[in-house]
Design a protein around this motif. Structure first.
Motif, PDB file in Angstrom:
ATOM      1  N   ILE A  18       0.836  -1.202   0.000  1.00 24.92           N
ATOM      2  CA  ILE A  18       0.000   0.000   0.000  1.00 24.92           C
ATOM      3  C   ILE A  18       0.873   1.256   0.000  1.00 24.92           C
ATOM      4  CG2 ILE A  18      -1.639   1.356   1.373  1.00 24.92           C
ATOM      5  CD1 ILE A  18      -2.920  -1.263   2.220  1.00 24.92           C
ATOM      6  N   GLY A  19       1.944   1.234   0.783  1.00 24.48           N
ATOM      7  CA  GLY A  19       2.865   2.364   0.811  1.00 24.48           C
ATOM      8  C   GLY A  19       3.470   2.633  -0.555  1.00 24.48           C
ATOM      9  N   TYR A  20       3.927   1.588  -1.224  1.00 28.69           N
ATOM     10  CA  TYR A  20       4.474   1.749  -2.578  1.00 28.69           C
ATOM     11  C   TYR A  20       3.423   2.316  -3.525  1.00 28.69           C
ATOM     12  CZ  TYR A  20       8.786  -0.892  -1.645  1.00 28.69           C
ATOM     13  OH  TYR A  20      10.014  -1.319  -1.178  1.00 28.69           O
ATOM     14  N   MET A  21       2.208   1.780  -3.458  1.00 33.30           N
ATOM     15  CA  MET A  21       1.148   2.207  -4.378  1.00 33.30           C
ATOM     16  C   MET A  21       0.820   3.680  -4.208  1.00 33.30           C
ATOM     17  SD  MET A  21      -1.488  -1.045  -4.291  1.00 33.30           S
ATOM     18  CE  MET A  21      -2.724  -0.082  -5.169  1.00 33.30           C
ATOM     19  N   VAL A  22       0.661   4.141  -2.963  1.00 35.41           N
ATOM     20  CA  VAL A  22       0.337   5.544  -2.719  1.00 35.41           C
ATOM     21  C   VAL A  22       1.458   6.450  -3.218  1.00 35.41           C
ATOM     22  CG1 VAL A  22      -0.057   7.286  -0.934  1.00 35.41           C
ATOM     23  CG2 VAL A  22      -1.176   5.051  -0.774  1.00 35.41           C
ATOM     24  N   SER A  23       2.686   6.081  -2.916  1.00 33.75           N
ATOM     25  CA  SER A  23       3.833   6.885  -3.335  1.00 33.75           C
ATOM     26  C   SER A  23       3.933   6.979  -4.856  1.00 33.75           C
ATOM     27  CB  SER A  23       5.125   6.288  -2.757  1.00 33.75           C
ATOM     28  OG  SER A  23       6.239   7.096  -3.069  1.00 33.75           O
ATOM     29  N   LEU A  24       3.739   5.862  -5.535  1.00 32.14           N
ATOM     30  CA  LEU A  24       3.837   5.847  -6.994  1.00 32.14           C
ATOM     31  C   LEU A  24       2.672   6.586  -7.646  1.00 32.14           C
ATOM     32  CD1 LEU A  24       5.116   2.203  -7.617  1.00 32.14           C
ATOM     33  CD2 LEU A  24       6.396   4.353  -7.865  1.00 32.14           C
ATOM     34  N   ILE A  25       1.463   6.450  -7.082  1.00 35.26           N
ATOM     35  CA  ILE A  25       0.315   7.171  -7.624  1.00 35.26           C
ATOM     36  C   ILE A  25       0.535   8.677  -7.495  1.00 35.26           C
ATOM     37  CG2 ILE A  25      -2.128   7.710  -7.214  1.00 35.26           C
ATOM     38  CD1 ILE A  25      -2.501   4.731  -6.505  1.00 35.26           C
ATOM     39  N   TYR A  26       1.085   9.092  -6.349  1.00 38.20           N
ATOM     40  CA  TYR A  26       1.358  10.519  -6.167  1.00 38.20           C
ATOM     41  C   TYR A  26       2.421  10.988  -7.168  1.00 38.20           C
ATOM     42  CZ  TYR A  26       2.013  15.014  -3.950  1.00 38.20           C
ATOM     43  OH  TYR A  26       2.065  16.368  -3.717  1.00 38.20           O
ATOM     44  N   TYR A  27       3.449  10.191  -7.357  1.00 44.61           N
ATOM     45  CA  TYR A  27       4.505  10.529  -8.311  1.00 44.61           C
ATOM     46  C   TYR A  27       3.921  10.716  -9.710  1.00 44.61           C
ATOM     47  CZ  TYR A  27       8.373   9.622 -11.549  1.00 44.61           C
ATOM     48  OH  TYR A  27       9.263   9.677 -12.592  1.00 44.61           O
ATOM     49  N   ILE A  28       3.106   9.782 -10.153  1.00 46.15           N
ATOM     50  CA  ILE A  28       2.519   9.850 -11.493  1.00 46.15           C
ATOM     51  C   ILE A  28       1.594  11.060 -11.629  1.00 46.15           C
ATOM     52  CG2 ILE A  28       0.937   8.668 -13.097  1.00 46.15           C
ATOM     53  CD1 ILE A  28       2.067   6.017 -11.951  1.00 46.15           C
ATOM     54  N   SER A  29       0.875  11.377 -10.561  1.00 50.50           N
ATOM     55  CA  SER A  29      -0.068  12.503 -10.621  1.00 50.50           C
ATOM     56  C   SER A  29       0.631  13.831 -10.874  1.00 50.50           C
ATOM     57  CB  SER A  29      -0.876  12.575  -9.320  1.00 50.50           C
ATOM     58  OG  SER A  29      -0.050  12.991  -8.232  1.00 50.50           O
ATOM     59  N   ASN A  30       1.913  13.931 -10.552  1.00 49.60           N
ATOM     60  CA  ASN A  30       2.646  15.174 -10.760  1.00 49.60           C
ATOM     61  C   ASN A  30       2.857  15.508 -12.231  1.00 49.60           C
ATOM     62  OD1 ASN A  30       4.140  16.548  -8.148  1.00 49.60           O
ATOM     63  ND2 ASN A  30       3.527  14.435  -7.785  1.00 49.60           N
ATOM     64  N   PHE A  31       2.704  14.542 -13.101  1.00 52.21           N
ATOM     65  CA  PHE A  31       2.851  14.803 -14.523  1.00 52.21           C
ATOM     66  C   PHE A  31       1.606  15.449 -15.125  1.00 52.21           C
ATOM     67  CE2 PHE A  31       6.017  11.522 -13.741  1.00 52.21           C
ATOM     68  CZ  PHE A  31       7.102  11.990 -14.468  1.00 52.21           C
ATOM     69  N   ALA A  32       0.489  15.414 -14.397  1.00 50.85           N
ATOM     70  CA  ALA A  32      -0.759  15.947 -14.957  1.00 50.85           C
ATOM     71  C   ALA A  32      -1.483  16.925 -14.046  1.00 50.85           C
ATOM     72  CB  ALA A  32      -1.705  14.793 -15.301  1.00 50.85           C
ATOM     73  N   LEU A  33      -1.122  16.970 -12.757  1.00 47.05           N
ATOM     74  CA  LEU A  33      -1.904  17.746 -11.797  1.00 47.05           C
ATOM     75  C   LEU A  33      -1.080  18.831 -11.108  1.00 47.05           C
ATOM     76  CD1 LEU A  33      -3.858  14.791 -10.137  1.00 47.05           C
ATOM     77  CD2 LEU A  33      -4.650  16.313 -11.961  1.00 47.05           C
ATOM     78  N   LYS A  34      -0.252  19.505 -11.851  1.00 49.00           N
ATOM     79  CA  LYS A  34       0.618  20.530 -11.270  1.00 49.00           C
ATOM     80  C   LYS A  34      -0.184  21.583 -10.509  1.00 49.00           C
ATOM     81  CE  LYS A  34       3.654  24.365 -12.530  1.00 49.00           C
ATOM     82  NZ  LYS A  34       4.309  25.098 -13.636  1.00 49.00           N
ATOM     83  N   ASP A  35      -1.240  22.112 -11.119  1.00 51.55           N
ATOM     84  CA  ASP A  35      -2.013  23.183 -10.492  1.00 51.55           C
ATOM     85  C   ASP A  35      -2.743  22.692  -9.246  1.00 51.55           C
ATOM     86  OD1 ASP A  35      -1.194  24.927 -12.473  1.00 51.55           O
ATOM     87  OD2 ASP A  35      -2.937  24.547 -13.747  1.00 51.55           O
ATOM     88  N   GLU A  36      -3.224  21.464  -9.288  1.00 49.15           N
ATOM     89  CA  GLU A  36      -3.957  20.920  -8.149  1.00 49.15           C
ATOM     90  C   GLU A  36      -3.039  20.645  -6.952  1.00 49.15           C
ATOM     91  OE1 GLU A  36      -4.303  20.080 -11.218  1.00 49.15           O
ATOM     92  OE2 GLU A  36      -6.426  20.333 -11.707  1.00 49.15           O
ATOM     93  N   LEU A  37      -1.802  20.231  -7.215  1.00 50.38           N
ATOM     94  CA  LEU A  37      -0.869  19.882  -6.132  1.00 50.38           C
ATOM     95  C   LEU A  37      -0.249  21.111  -5.476  1.00 50.38           C
ATOM     96  CD1 LEU A  37       0.896  16.836  -7.822  1.00 50.38           C
ATOM     97  CD2 LEU A  37      -0.829  16.792  -6.026  1.00 50.38           C
ATOM     98  N   LYS A  38      -0.192  22.203  -6.198  1.00 55.95           N
ATOM     99  CA  LYS A  38       0.271  23.496  -5.687  1.00 55.95           C
ATOM    100  C   LYS A  38       1.622  23.393  -4.970  1.00 55.95           C
ATOM    101  CE  LYS A  38      -4.397  25.336  -5.456  1.00 55.95           C
ATOM    102  NZ  LYS A  38      -5.478  25.919  -4.609  1.00 55.95           N
ATOM    103  N   ASN A  39       1.644  23.650  -3.658  1.00 59.06           N
ATOM    104  CA  ASN A  39       2.913  23.681  -2.924  1.00 59.06           C
ATOM    105  C   ASN A  39       3.570  22.320  -2.771  1.00 59.06           C
ATOM    106  OD1 ASN A  39       3.009  26.490  -2.400  1.00 59.06           O
ATOM    107  ND2 ASN A  39       1.550  26.256  -0.726  1.00 59.06           N
ATOM    108  N   PHE A  40       2.849  21.262  -3.092  1.00 62.16           N
ATOM    109  CA  PHE A  40       3.411  19.921  -2.968  1.00 62.16           C
ATOM    110  C   PHE A  40       3.689  19.296  -4.335  1.00 62.16           C
ATOM    111  CE2 PHE A  40       1.340  20.746   1.063  1.00 62.16           C
ATOM    112  CZ  PHE A  40       2.316  20.322   1.959  1.00 62.16           C
TER     113      PHE A  40
END
Length: 209
Positions: free
Chosen positions: A151-173
């Motif tokens: 589960i830890g790996y999955m959450v970390s990887l999903i967050y990593y992938i989301s950075n390629f498409a959700l720059k505005d949504e992630l803001k300071n993170f």
């Protein structure tokens, strides 16, 4: 004090030999692939940030997420709990050396980039480490709370992938801010990492009670 030091050294030695080496090897493979895929030579400041943020940051996931992995084996879990040293103290030792080796890998990579005439500074090291720490702290948190490293790996990887498409949504993170010319987000990532590490230990201590 002397007996405590010997106990800490013994825990460190055993965990490095039996638990950490495979993850360290994978992190080094990621560093090697980053060098091959990005061709780290004569890059300007923004270009030099890309390999550090966009691929090498995954080393944080690889090194920090599996801190709780050994105890998923029931025999090892029972053995750890039978020892005088507190289980969470063992996990803190694991986390400490994992962060140390992560910093060494990213620092060495930054030095190699400088040697190859890239425009890198200490900010590139701090920025790359911040992104890797945050990814790793996410995996660390969810693996610890769920007692399931997958589960830890999955959450970390999903967050990593989301950075390629959700720059505005992630803001300071947003993990890749240096590539976009901003460093402010790195302070948030560092602070967020520290909060996740502390909260994980606090929650686990409460759960164990």
């Amino acid at each position: 004090m002397d007996s405590r030091f010997r106990s800490t050294f013994r825990i460190l030695s055993v965990n490095l030999r039996h638990n950490f080496i495979p993850h360290l090897v994978i992190a080094l493979v990621i560093a090697f692939l980053t060098q091959v895929l990005f061709g780290i030579a004569s890059l300007d400041g923004r270009e030099a940030a890309q390999p550090l943020e966009r691929l090498l940051s995954l080393a944080g996931t690889v090194l920090l997420t599996p801190v709780f992995l050994p105890e998923q084996n029931e025999n090892i879990r029972d053995l750890i709990r039978s020892k005088r040293t507190d289980y969470l103290a063992v996990c803190l030792i694991r986390l400490t050396y994992s962060i140390f080796f992560l910093a060494v890998i990213i620092g060495s990579f930054t030095v190699i980039m400088q040697y190859r005439e890239c425009e890198v500074t200490i900010r590139h090291f701090v920025g790359g480490l911040s992104s890797a720490l945050f990814l790793g702290s996410l995996g660390f948190f969810f693996a610890g709370i769920s007692q399931n490293t997958i589960i830890g790996y999955m959450v970390s990887l999903i967050y990593y992938i989301s950075n390629f498409a959700l720059k505005d949504e992630l803001k300071n993170f947003f993990l890749f801010s240096m590539s976009a010319g901003s460093f402010t987000e790195k302070y948030w990532l560092l602070g967020g990492s520290m909060v996740l590490f502390v909260v994980t230990f606090v929650l686990l201590k409460h759960i164990r009670k």
